[in-house]
Design a protein around this motif. Structure first.
Motif, PDB file in Angstrom:
ATOM      1  N   VAL A 127      67.774  35.797  58.074  1.00  0.00           N
ATOM      2  CA  VAL A 127      67.867  37.088  57.584  1.00  0.00           C
ATOM      3  C   VAL A 127      67.905  37.973  56.692  1.00  0.00           C
ATOM      4  CG1 VAL A 127      70.058  38.649  58.124  1.00  0.00           C
ATOM      5  CG2 VAL A 127      70.568  36.431  59.582  1.00  0.00           C
ATOM      6  N   ALA A 128      67.377  38.706  57.316  1.00  0.00           N
ATOM      7  CA  ALA A 128      66.842  39.484  55.609  1.00  0.00           C
ATOM      8  C   ALA A 128      67.968  40.634  55.666  1.00  0.00           C
ATOM      9  CB  ALA A 128      65.780  40.629  55.930  1.00  0.00           C
ATOM     10  N   THR A 129      68.350  41.439  56.552  1.00  0.00           N
ATOM     11  CA  THR A 129      69.486  41.957  55.783  1.00  0.00           C
ATOM     12  C   THR A 129      70.785  42.205  57.370  1.00  0.00           C
ATOM     13  OG1 THR A 129      68.295  43.727  55.466  1.00  0.00           O
ATOM     14  CG2 THR A 129      70.255  44.601  55.384  1.00  0.00           C
ATOM     15  N   GLY A 130      71.995  41.444  55.924  1.00  0.00           N
ATOM     16  CA  GLY A 130      73.056  40.976  58.040  1.00  0.00           C
ATOM     17  C   GLY A 130      73.375  40.098  56.983  1.00  0.00           C
ATOM     18  N   ASN A 131      74.402  39.333  58.477  1.00  0.00           N
ATOM     19  CA  ASN A 131      75.911  38.820  57.546  1.00  0.00           C
ATOM     20  C   ASN A 131      74.817  37.475  58.814  1.00  0.00           C
ATOM     21  OD1 ASN A 131      77.089  39.986  55.895  1.00  0.00           O
ATOM     22  ND2 ASN A 131      78.214  41.327  56.954  1.00  0.00           N
ATOM     23  N   VAL A 132      75.379  36.106  58.148  1.00  0.00           N
ATOM     24  CA  VAL A 132      75.116  34.796  59.206  1.00  0.00           C
ATOM     25  C   VAL A 132      77.181  34.509  58.861  1.00  0.00           C
ATOM     26  CG1 VAL A 132      74.557  33.031  58.932  1.00  0.00           C
ATOM     27  CG2 VAL A 132      73.099  34.988  58.820  1.00  0.00           C
ATOM     28  N   SER A 133      77.448  34.398  60.110  1.00  0.00           N
ATOM     29  CA  SER A 133      78.598  33.183  60.230  1.00  0.00           C
ATOM     30  C   SER A 133      78.713  32.324  61.055  1.00  0.00           C
ATOM     31  CB  SER A 133      79.984  34.264  60.817  1.00  0.00           C
ATOM     32  OG  SER A 133      80.924  34.010  60.422  1.00  0.00           O
ATOM     33  N   LEU A 134      78.426  31.157  60.811  1.00  0.00           N
ATOM     34  CA  LEU A 134      79.046  30.128  62.068  1.00  0.00           C
ATOM     35  C   LEU A 134      80.406  29.229  61.475  1.00  0.00           C
ATOM     36  CD1 LEU A 134      75.161  30.184  61.585  1.00  0.00           C
ATOM     37  CD2 LEU A 134      75.674  28.059  61.752  1.00  0.00           C
ATOM     38  N   THR A 135      80.786  28.808  62.623  1.00  0.00           N
ATOM     39  CA  THR A 135      81.886  27.651  62.626  1.00  0.00           C
ATOM     40  C   THR A 135      81.657  26.585  63.281  1.00  0.00           C
ATOM     41  OG1 THR A 135      83.558  28.493  64.402  1.00  0.00           O
ATOM     42  CG2 THR A 135      83.651  30.038  62.779  1.00  0.00           C
ATOM     43  N   SER A 136      81.808  25.686  62.564  1.00  0.00           N
ATOM     44  CA  SER A 136      82.037  24.312  63.379  1.00  0.00           C
ATOM     45  C   SER A 136      82.856  23.210  63.396  1.00  0.00           C
ATOM     46  CB  SER A 136      80.393  23.683  63.351  1.00  0.00           C
ATOM     47  OG  SER A 136      79.274  24.629  62.996  1.00  0.00           O
ATOM     48  N   PRO A 137      83.453  22.127  64.193  1.00  0.00           N
ATOM     49  CA  PRO A 137      84.323  21.551  64.233  1.00  0.00           C
ATOM     50  C   PRO A 137      84.290  20.725  63.087  1.00  0.00           C
ATOM     51  CG  PRO A 137      83.539  20.848  66.277  1.00  0.00           C
ATOM     52  CD  PRO A 137      82.573  22.216  65.278  1.00  0.00           C
ATOM     53  N   PRO A 138      85.464  19.908  62.204  1.00  0.00           N
ATOM     54  CA  PRO A 138      85.235  19.597  61.143  1.00  0.00           C
ATOM     55  C   PRO A 138      84.051  18.142  61.222  1.00  0.00           C
ATOM     56  CG  PRO A 138      87.222  19.805  61.934  1.00  0.00           C
ATOM     57  CD  PRO A 138      86.524  20.692  62.974  1.00  0.00           C
ATOM     58  N   ASP A 139      84.046  16.902  62.396  1.00  0.00           N
ATOM     59  CA  ASP A 139      83.742  16.454  62.046  1.00  0.00           C
ATOM     60  C   ASP A 139      82.658  16.419  62.672  1.00  0.00           C
ATOM     61  OD1 ASP A 139      84.273  17.659  64.840  1.00  0.00           O
ATOM     62  OD2 ASP A 139      85.031  15.571  65.648  1.00  0.00           O
ATOM     63  N   GLU A 140      82.061  17.809  62.859  1.00  0.00           N
ATOM     64  CA  GLU A 140      80.621  16.939  62.963  1.00  0.00           C
ATOM     65  C   GLU A 140      79.489  16.494  61.544  1.00  0.00           C
ATOM     66  OE1 GLU A 140      78.258  19.330  65.614  1.00  0.00           O
ATOM     67  OE2 GLU A 140      79.333  17.870  66.571  1.00  0.00           O
ATOM     68  N   LYS A 141      78.162  15.853  61.601  1.00  0.00           N
ATOM     69  CA  LYS A 141      77.360  15.277  60.681  1.00  0.00           C
ATOM     70  C   LYS A 141      76.733  16.525  60.475  1.00  0.00           C
ATOM     71  CE  LYS A 141      78.368  10.669  61.988  1.00  0.00           C
ATOM     72  NZ  LYS A 141      78.125   9.405  61.837  1.00  0.00           N
ATOM     73  N   ILE A 142      76.629  16.974  59.753  1.00  0.00           N
ATOM     74  CA  ILE A 142      75.408  18.268  59.126  1.00  0.00           C
ATOM     75  C   ILE A 142      75.450  18.759  57.834  1.00  0.00           C
ATOM     76  CG2 ILE A 142      76.001  19.541  61.628  1.00  0.00           C
ATOM     77  CD1 ILE A 142      77.376  21.433  61.058  1.00  0.00           C
ATOM     78  N   THR A 143      74.754  18.815  57.664  1.00  0.00           N
ATOM     79  CA  THR A 143      74.948  19.419  55.554  1.00  0.00           C
ATOM     80  C   THR A 143      73.728  20.915  56.013  1.00  0.00           C
ATOM     81  OG1 THR A 143      74.187  17.280  55.435  1.00  0.00           O
ATOM     82  CG2 THR A 143      73.735  19.319  53.731  1.00  0.00           C
ATOM     83  N   SER A 144      75.002  21.941  55.514  1.00  0.00           N
ATOM     84  CA  SER A 144      74.485  23.523  55.287  1.00  0.00           C
ATOM     85  C   SER A 144      74.071  23.179  54.352  1.00  0.00           C
ATOM     86  CB  SER A 144      75.661  23.780  55.721  1.00  0.00           C
ATOM     87  OG  SER A 144      75.495  24.067  57.249  1.00  0.00           O
ATOM     88  N   VAL A 145      72.677  24.829  54.430  1.00  0.00           N
ATOM     89  CA  VAL A 145      72.481  24.567  52.756  1.00  0.00           C
ATOM     90  C   VAL A 145      72.169  26.427  53.699  1.00  0.00           C
ATOM     91  CG1 VAL A 145      70.736  25.191  51.090  1.00  0.00           C
ATOM     92  CG2 VAL A 145      70.744  22.795  52.092  1.00  0.00           C
ATOM     93  N   ILE A 146      72.817  27.044  51.979  1.00  0.00           N
ATOM     94  CA  ILE A 146      73.259  28.428  51.931  1.00  0.00           C
ATOM     95  C   ILE A 146      72.532  29.201  51.075  1.00  0.00           C
ATOM     96  CG2 ILE A 146      74.664  30.349  52.236  1.00  0.00           C
ATOM     97  CD1 ILE A 146      76.579  28.675  53.939  1.00  0.00           C
ATOM     98  N   THR A 147      71.510  29.975  51.363  1.00  0.00           N
ATOM     99  CA  THR A 147      71.165  30.603  50.187  1.00  0.00           C
ATOM    100  C   THR A 147      70.754  32.058  49.982  1.00  0.00           C
ATOM    101  OG1 THR A 147      69.060  28.995  49.719  1.00  0.00           O
ATOM    102  CG2 THR A 147      69.067  31.142  48.612  1.00  0.00           C
ATOM    103  N   THR A 148      71.898  32.884  49.094  1.00  0.00           N
ATOM    104  CA  THR A 148      71.583  34.342  49.689  1.00  0.00           C
ATOM    105  C   THR A 148      70.958  34.604  48.412  1.00  0.00           C
ATOM    106  OG1 THR A 148      74.473  34.151  48.756  1.00  0.00           O
ATOM    107  CG2 THR A 148      74.437  34.247  51.021  1.00  0.00           C
ATOM    108  N   ALA A 149      70.075  35.774  48.528  1.00  0.00           N
ATOM    109  CA  ALA A 149      69.264  36.604  47.502  1.00  0.00           C
ATOM    110  C   ALA A 149      70.955  37.595  46.900  1.00  0.00           C
ATOM    111  CB  ALA A 149      68.481  37.475  47.688  1.00  0.00           C
ATOM    112  N   VAL A 150      70.942  38.509  47.854  1.00  0.00           N
ATOM    113  CA  VAL A 150      72.300  39.672  47.071  1.00  0.00           C
ATOM    114  C   VAL A 150      73.549  39.127  48.393  1.00  0.00           C
ATOM    115  CG1 VAL A 150      73.100  41.922  46.209  1.00  0.00           C
ATOM    116  CG2 VAL A 150      70.409  40.961  46.498  1.00  0.00           C
ATOM    117  N   GLY A 151      74.685  39.317  47.988  1.00  0.00           N
ATOM    118  CA  GLY A 151      75.814  38.747  48.917  1.00  0.00           C
ATOM    119  C   GLY A 151      76.006  37.628  48.279  1.00  0.00           C
ATOM    120  N   PRO A 152      77.641  36.963  48.647  1.00  0.00           N
ATOM    121  CA  PRO A 152      78.787  35.870  48.945  1.00  0.00           C
ATOM    122  C   PRO A 152      78.204  35.413  50.144  1.00  0.00           C
ATOM    123  CG  PRO A 152      80.047  37.832  49.860  1.00  0.00           C
ATOM    124  CD  PRO A 152      78.409  38.595  49.650  1.00  0.00           C
TER     125      PRO A 152
END
Length: 181
Positions: A127-152
């Motif tokens: 996403v160039a400009t905007g927000n990303v929100s994901l919710t997943s079940p806690p037992d999911e076998k996933i790894t998220s890598v989040i990179t934000t240039a400007v923003g939390p």
């Protein structure tokens, strides 16, 4: 410009309503080696508005769905074989998915609720400009890598696990991947 709604069903079906439609608007369909391409064209030299449709898609879970839209909202529910979205401006909202993602949004928001992912593979959300929100079940076998240039950002799936890898890149805005309670 318009809205696309996707619902899982047994048969593939596409319907639309003309929300705003002028005489200079043209609707074209094309079969490109088994891929259905639907294009809305504005042939006016002076007016940029007036070619707006509301799309309703019913697709089977075995479908690889690719959507490209200049502006508007895309909302969906259910699992597909694969989901690819290229959205210039607007919002993407999805509930109850379990498929790989390839999302490109220039300006807008991406919101996936109860997002599950295959046991292996990789997904990418840019996403160039905007927000990303994901919710997943806690037992999911996933790894998220989040990179934000400007923003939390808030990532509750950053611990490395064997399974699906999700890369989320936001240039200007915030990004989060939260465990469902």
């Amino acid at each position: 410009m318009g809205k696309i709604s996707i619902i899982n069903g047994e048969k593939n079906q596409i319907t639309y309503q003309k929300k705003r439609w002028k005489e200079w608007c043209i609707l074209n369909t094309k079969d490109d080696n088994g891929t259905l391409k639907i294009m809305v064209e504005n042939t006016s030299f002076t007016g940029s508005n007036g070619c707006e449709l509301i799309w309703n898609l019913t697709v089977s879970p075995q479908v690889e769905l690719t959507l490209a839209q200049d502006a508007g909202t895309i909302s969906g529910k259910g699992t597909l074989k694969n989901l690819k979205v290229d959205l210039a401006a607007g919002n993407l909202e999805w509930v109850d998915s379990n498929n790989p993602l390839a999302i490109q949004v220039s300006a807008g928001n991406v919101n996936f609720k109860n997002a599950r992912f295959p046991e292996s593979g990789k997904s990418l959300i840019n996403v160039a400009t905007g927000n990303v929100s994901l919710t997943s079940p806690p037992d999911e076998k996933i790894t998220s890598v989040i990179t934000t240039a400007v923003g939390p950002g808030k990532n509750e799936f950053e611990d490395k696990k064997d399974g699906h890898l999700i890369e989320i890149n936001v240039a200007l805005g915030k990004a989060s991947h939260i465990k469902l309670k």
